[in-house]
Design a protein around this motif. Structure first.
Motif, PDB file in Angstrom:
ATOM      1  N   LEU A  74      -0.960  13.947   0.960  1.00  0.00           N
ATOM      2  CA  LEU A  74      -1.534  12.621   1.197  1.00  0.00           C
ATOM      3  C   LEU A  74      -3.053  12.658   1.021  1.00  0.00           C
ATOM      4  N   GLU A  75      -3.687  13.642   1.633  1.00  0.00           N
ATOM      5  CA  GLU A  75      -5.148  13.756   1.506  1.00  0.00           C
ATOM      6  C   GLU A  75      -5.556  14.022   0.059  1.00  0.00           C
ATOM      7  N   SER A  76      -4.761  14.831  -0.597  1.00  0.00           N
ATOM      8  CA  SER A  76      -5.061  15.158  -1.982  1.00  0.00           C
ATOM      9  C   SER A  76      -4.986  13.909  -2.867  1.00  0.00           C
ATOM     10  N   LEU A  77      -3.963  13.095  -2.647  1.00  0.00           N
ATOM     11  CA  LEU A  77      -3.816  11.867  -3.442  1.00  0.00           C
ATOM     12  C   LEU A  77      -4.958  10.899  -3.136  1.00  0.00           C
ATOM     13  N   ASN A  78      -5.292  10.797  -1.871  1.00  0.00           N
ATOM     14  CA  ASN A  78      -6.396   9.925  -1.464  1.00  0.00           C
ATOM     15  C   ASN A  78      -7.693  10.386  -2.129  1.00  0.00           C
ATOM     16  N   ARG A  79      -7.898  11.684  -2.122  1.00  0.00           N
ATOM     17  CA  ARG A  79      -9.091  12.248  -2.747  1.00  0.00           C
ATOM     18  C   ARG A  79      -9.070  12.017  -4.258  1.00  0.00           C
ATOM     19  N   GLY A  80      -7.882  12.143  -4.848  1.00  0.00           N
ATOM     20  CA  GLY A  80      -7.742  11.903  -6.288  1.00  0.00           C
ATOM     21  C   GLY A  80      -8.138  10.480  -6.651  1.00  0.00           C
ATOM     22  N   LEU A  81      -7.689   9.519  -5.869  1.00  0.00           N
ATOM     23  CA  LEU A  81      -8.051   8.123  -6.134  1.00  0.00           C
ATOM     24  C   LEU A  81      -9.550   7.915  -5.954  1.00  0.00           C
ATOM     25  N   VAL A 137      -7.916  -0.062  -7.918  1.00  0.00           N
ATOM     26  CA  VAL A 137      -6.751   0.307  -7.111  1.00  0.00           C
ATOM     27  C   VAL A 137      -6.183  -0.983  -6.538  1.00  0.00           C
ATOM     28  N   ILE A 138      -4.928  -1.251  -6.853  1.00  0.00           N
ATOM     29  CA  ILE A 138      -4.345  -2.564  -6.579  1.00  0.00           C
ATOM     30  C   ILE A 138      -3.001  -2.395  -5.891  1.00  0.00           C
ATOM     31  N   GLY A 139      -2.757  -3.175  -4.866  1.00  0.00           N
ATOM     32  CA  GLY A 139      -1.436  -3.108  -4.245  1.00  0.00           C
ATOM     33  C   GLY A 139      -1.362  -3.934  -2.975  1.00  0.00           C
ATOM     34  N   GLU A 140      -0.187  -3.904  -2.385  1.00  0.00           N
ATOM     35  CA  GLU A 140       0.056  -4.674  -1.168  1.00  0.00           C
ATOM     36  C   GLU A 140      -0.462  -3.887   0.036  1.00  0.00           C
ATOM     37  N   ASP A 141      -1.238  -4.523   0.868  1.00  0.00           N
ATOM     38  CA  ASP A 141      -1.712  -3.916   2.128  1.00  0.00           C
ATOM     39  C   ASP A 141      -2.553  -2.663   1.922  1.00  0.00           C
ATOM     40  N   VAL A 142      -3.266  -2.599   0.813  1.00  0.00           N
ATOM     41  CA  VAL A 142      -4.036  -1.378   0.528  1.00  0.00           C
ATOM     42  C   VAL A 142      -5.416  -1.379   1.182  1.00  0.00           C
ATOM     43  N   LEU A 143      -5.814  -2.522   1.753  1.00  0.00           N
ATOM     44  CA  LEU A 143      -7.172  -2.585   2.318  1.00  0.00           C
ATOM     45  C   LEU A 143      -7.242  -1.903   3.682  1.00  0.00           C
ATOM     46  N   ASP A 144      -8.441  -1.426   4.013  1.00  0.00           N
ATOM     47  CA  ASP A 144      -8.712  -0.940   5.368  1.00  0.00           C
ATOM     48  C   ASP A 144      -8.755  -2.130   6.312  1.00  0.00           C
ATOM     49  N   LEU A 152     -10.632   3.706   1.018  1.00  0.00           N
ATOM     50  CA  LEU A 152     -11.135   3.385  -0.325  1.00  0.00           C
ATOM     51  C   LEU A 152     -11.762   2.002  -0.384  1.00  0.00           C
ATOM     52  N   SER A 153     -11.130   1.036   0.295  1.00  0.00           N
ATOM     53  CA  SER A 153     -11.678  -0.319   0.196  1.00  0.00           C
ATOM     54  C   SER A 153     -12.994  -0.438   0.953  1.00  0.00           C
ATOM     55  N   HIS A 168     -13.434  -2.681  -5.943  1.00  0.00           N
ATOM     56  CA  HIS A 168     -12.478  -2.014  -6.829  1.00  0.00           C
ATOM     57  C   HIS A 168     -11.125  -1.743  -6.175  1.00  0.00           C
ATOM     58  N   VAL A 169     -10.963  -2.205  -4.960  1.00  0.00           N
ATOM     59  CA  VAL A 169      -9.675  -2.054  -4.280  1.00  0.00           C
ATOM     60  C   VAL A 169      -9.207  -3.469  -3.942  1.00  0.00           C
ATOM     61  N   ILE A 170      -8.072  -3.845  -4.509  1.00  0.00           N
ATOM     62  CA  ILE A 170      -7.657  -5.249  -4.464  1.00  0.00           C
ATOM     63  C   ILE A 170      -6.302  -5.370  -3.782  1.00  0.00           C
ATOM     64  N   THR A 171      -6.255  -6.168  -2.740  1.00  0.00           N
ATOM     65  CA  THR A 171      -4.974  -6.410  -2.091  1.00  0.00           C
ATOM     66  C   THR A 171      -4.273  -7.579  -2.764  1.00  0.00           C
ATOM     67  N   THR A 172      -2.966  -7.573  -2.722  1.00  0.00           N
ATOM     68  CA  THR A 172      -2.212  -8.550  -3.519  1.00  0.00           C
ATOM     69  C   THR A 172      -1.122  -9.208  -2.680  1.00  0.00           C
TER      70      THR A 172
END
Lengths: 307, 334
Positions: free
Chosen positions: B5-12, B24-31, B43-44, B50-54
């Motif tokens: 999980l941390e690795s993926l977060n760091r990758g993004l 970075v786009i998706g449902e409920d992705v915002l802090d 990220l948001s 650059h981080v968009i909730t939808t």
């Protein structure tokens, strides 16, 4: 932007009409493989709407894309070549009639599927803070697709610079709108707070003028807008699949957009345009026919590998 | 210790740092929520533009991503549960995967769709599946699966920044909390990594005799297979090697073929349902490549929906014991 003169409107519509008629005439000769969806009767829409196009604007079209493509400025010869499976075709024979990509023009044959894509293109323009907009065409049949409403919601929330153009030709393939479309088309946009204008017309000048407020709205970055044209297609959905009442077709034929526009021209001017379009069409199909066929050796594996 | 999980977060985060074309786009992705599985956490806050909730519109947002990618951006779409990928299939198959090819290579679609697949969490029939088999082999769509054997975030970074074609990037819910395994910590194993952009890992028990069976698995199943390889060696004296691809589609099997050429016994392990699955295609290709004399078997989920109750779920999904049992049987085949 200054309005094209009456002669230009007529010429642009006639190019589409004669291209499409030639496609239908030539089909029995076996020049084409597959099928086609012609735009005959709807020419005033593409021409009236896309006369507002500015350099770099994006057009997203559908299965009935020839008229949009030609009005966009696409080449008749490369479209004819694409339909004939020639290597010189717009997409080298891979796309055919429904899948055309050229410059900022994109068409795909999945109803509704292109609408979120068009919105994504509009969002890109917004993110880039550019001044381009997207013209997204759909028909009344596409209003049955759920993803359209997902997109209207997303585009309205994001205030994307996109104009949705609904060409209501009153039939989804063979099914009349009264059997597949509840309520009124403009209400579907209003539900998302998207402003909408409607017109029932085949007059290119009227259509061109009626869309202007919606275009202004989009260009001023207030977000998406919609324009509904109630129209009619004179030819079958594709080639020989017409089950509509011939009397109904004849009734709509009296509102043919070409004679309506021709009346605004001197006869000599009409004839001159007709002759030059005839030559252009003949040349385009003749050249396309003599172009080399797309060769199987040109096929590549997507992603560079066999799947 | 870094978790997947941390690795993926760091990758993004790296992607967002390296390119302003990334969204970075998706449902409920915002802090402060940070995504249903928290992959986008933080990220948001740092990249608000650059981080968009939808809205809850999976088809719509993947379609929007296709449009953005066609116009030069690098959208990364999160689909909250892999099960919801079914809602996006038209966009993936008919749009993302097709545009480059059907335009005769005039355009590119550098889109990434990330999603967590997999069960073992008790989420029941529609929040536990591994649906990727339905998209493997779709021409023009790349499918990549993260593994605990490598840096998942770096794998994702490559997909986002270096791949000009659409990638379906598979994560596994159970992998999120697992640590990335440093290869020197795998003291029981020798590990080889191919130098492909999306590498294949080859594991064998250190110092063991020549393997007699080749196992292959990806994602979390590779962790189960790795455990099975160990127990087969220590408890059954059956020595095997394990091939773990990250590049699932197009099929990237050359490392597998070279292993199976030695062992002639191939066991595939996957969490998707068995019939017409990944293992079936892998075995068919191995047979075509290696000819007669190949013995093969599949371990996969039962051909039924995944039940919610823990005991039932365990019965349907492949377990280490199932892999060991199949491997023992396969070792005796002749």
């Amino acid at each position: 932007m200054s309005r094209p003169d009456n002669a230009a409107f007529y010429r642009r519509m006639l190019r589409i009409r004669r291209f499409e008629e030639t496609v239908l005439d030539l089909f029995p000769r076996g020049l084409f493989y597959g099928t086609t969806h012609t735009y005959i009767g709807q020419e005033a829409n593409a021409v009236g709407v896309l006369a507002w196009l500015r350099e770099g604007d994006i057009v997203v079209s559908n299965h009935r894309c020839h008229g949009h493509f030609l009005a966009y400025g696409g080449s008749m010869r490369s479209l004819a070549a694409e339909l004939m499976g020639r290597s010189t075709g717009v997409c080298g024979g891979r796309g055919g009639s429904q899948h055309i990509q050229w410059r900022d023009f994109y068409a795909n044959g999945i109803l509704g599927g292109t609408v979120p894509m068009a919105a994504g293109m509009a969002s890109t323009e917004k993110l880039k803070e550019g001044d381009k907009m997207v013209f997204s065409f759909m028909g009344d049949g596409t209003l049955g697709e759920g993803v359209v409403y997902e997109t209207l919601n997303i585009a309205a929330l994001g205030a994307f610079p996109i104009l949705f153009i609904v060409e209501n030709n009153r039939y989804a393939q063979s099914t009349p709108t009264r059997l597949n479309l509840a309520g009124e088309i403009p209400d579907r946009f209003k539900a998302f707070g998207i402003p909408v204008e409607s017109i029932d017309s085949t007059d290119v000048v009227e259509i061109h003028e009626a869309i202007e407020p919606m275009l202004k709205y989009v260009r001023e970055k207030n977000g998406p807008a919609a324009f509904v044209v109630h129209t009619y297609r004179f030819a079958p959905h594709s080639k020989g699949d017409d089950s509509r009442d011939p009397e109904e077709i004849a009734r709509y034929r009296t509102k043919d957009p070409l004679p309506i526009q021709a009346e605004r021209l001197e006869e000599a001017n009409q004839r001159e345009i007709q002759e030059s379009v005839e030559m252009e069409v003949a040349d385009a199909f003749e050249q396309a026919e003599s172009d080399p066929a797309a060769e199987p050796a040109s096929l590549t594996s997507p992603l560079g590998k066999s799947q | 210790m870094t978790t997947i999980l941390e690795s993926l977060n760091r990758g993004l985060r790296t992607c967002l740092e390296e390119s302003d074309r990334v969204y970075v786009i998706g449902e409920d992705v915002l802090d402060p929520y940070g995504g249903a599985f928290k992959v986008t956490r933080g990220l948001s806050t740092d990249y608000p533009e650059h981080v968009i909730t939808t809205p809850v519109s999976e088809a719509g947002i993947v379609g929007v991503g296709v449009g953005m990618a066609l116009r030069g951006l690098f959208p990364v779409i999160e689909i909250m549960f892999g099960d919801f990928i079914s809602l996006t299939v038209d966009q993936l198959i008919n749009h993302a995967a097709k545009f480059r090819w059907m335009s005769n290579d005039q355009v590119r679609v550098p889109l990434v769709v990330r999603t967590p697949m997999g069960g073992r969490r008790g989420y029941g029939p529609t929040h536990s599946q591994s649906l990727e088999k339905h998209l493997l082999g779709a021409p023009g769509l790349r499918v990549v699966a993260a593994t605990a054997l490598g840096d998942a975030g770096e794998l994702l970074r490559k997909a986002v920044l270096e791949d000009e074609d659409p990638v379906l990037f598979l994560e596994h819910k159970v992998l999120y909390a697992k640590p990335i395994i440093a290869h020197d910590e795998l003291s029981d194993f020798e590990v080889d990594v191919s130098d492909d952009p999306y590498p294949t890992y080859r594991l064998r028990i250190a110092g063991a005799p020549t393997p007699v069976i080749t196992l292959t698995a990806y994602g979390y199943s590779a962790e189960l297979a790795r455990e099975a390889v160990k127990r087969l060696a220590y408890e059954h004296e059956i020595f095997s090697d394990l091939i773990v691809p990250t590049h699932l589609s197009p099929f990237e099997l050359s490392d597998l073929f070279s292993a199976v050429r030695q062992t002639k016994r191939l066991l595939t392990v996957e969490e998707g349902t068995m019939t017409l699955g990944w293992g079936a295609e892998v075995i068919a290709r191995a047979l075509e490549e290696l000819g007669a004399g190949l013995h093969a078997q599949r371990v996969a989920a039962g051909d039924m929906p995944i039940p919610a109750a823990g005991l039932l779920e365990t019965a349907v999904l492949p377990q280490v014991e199932d892999i060991i049992e199949a491997a023992v049987a396969l070792s005796e085949a002749n």
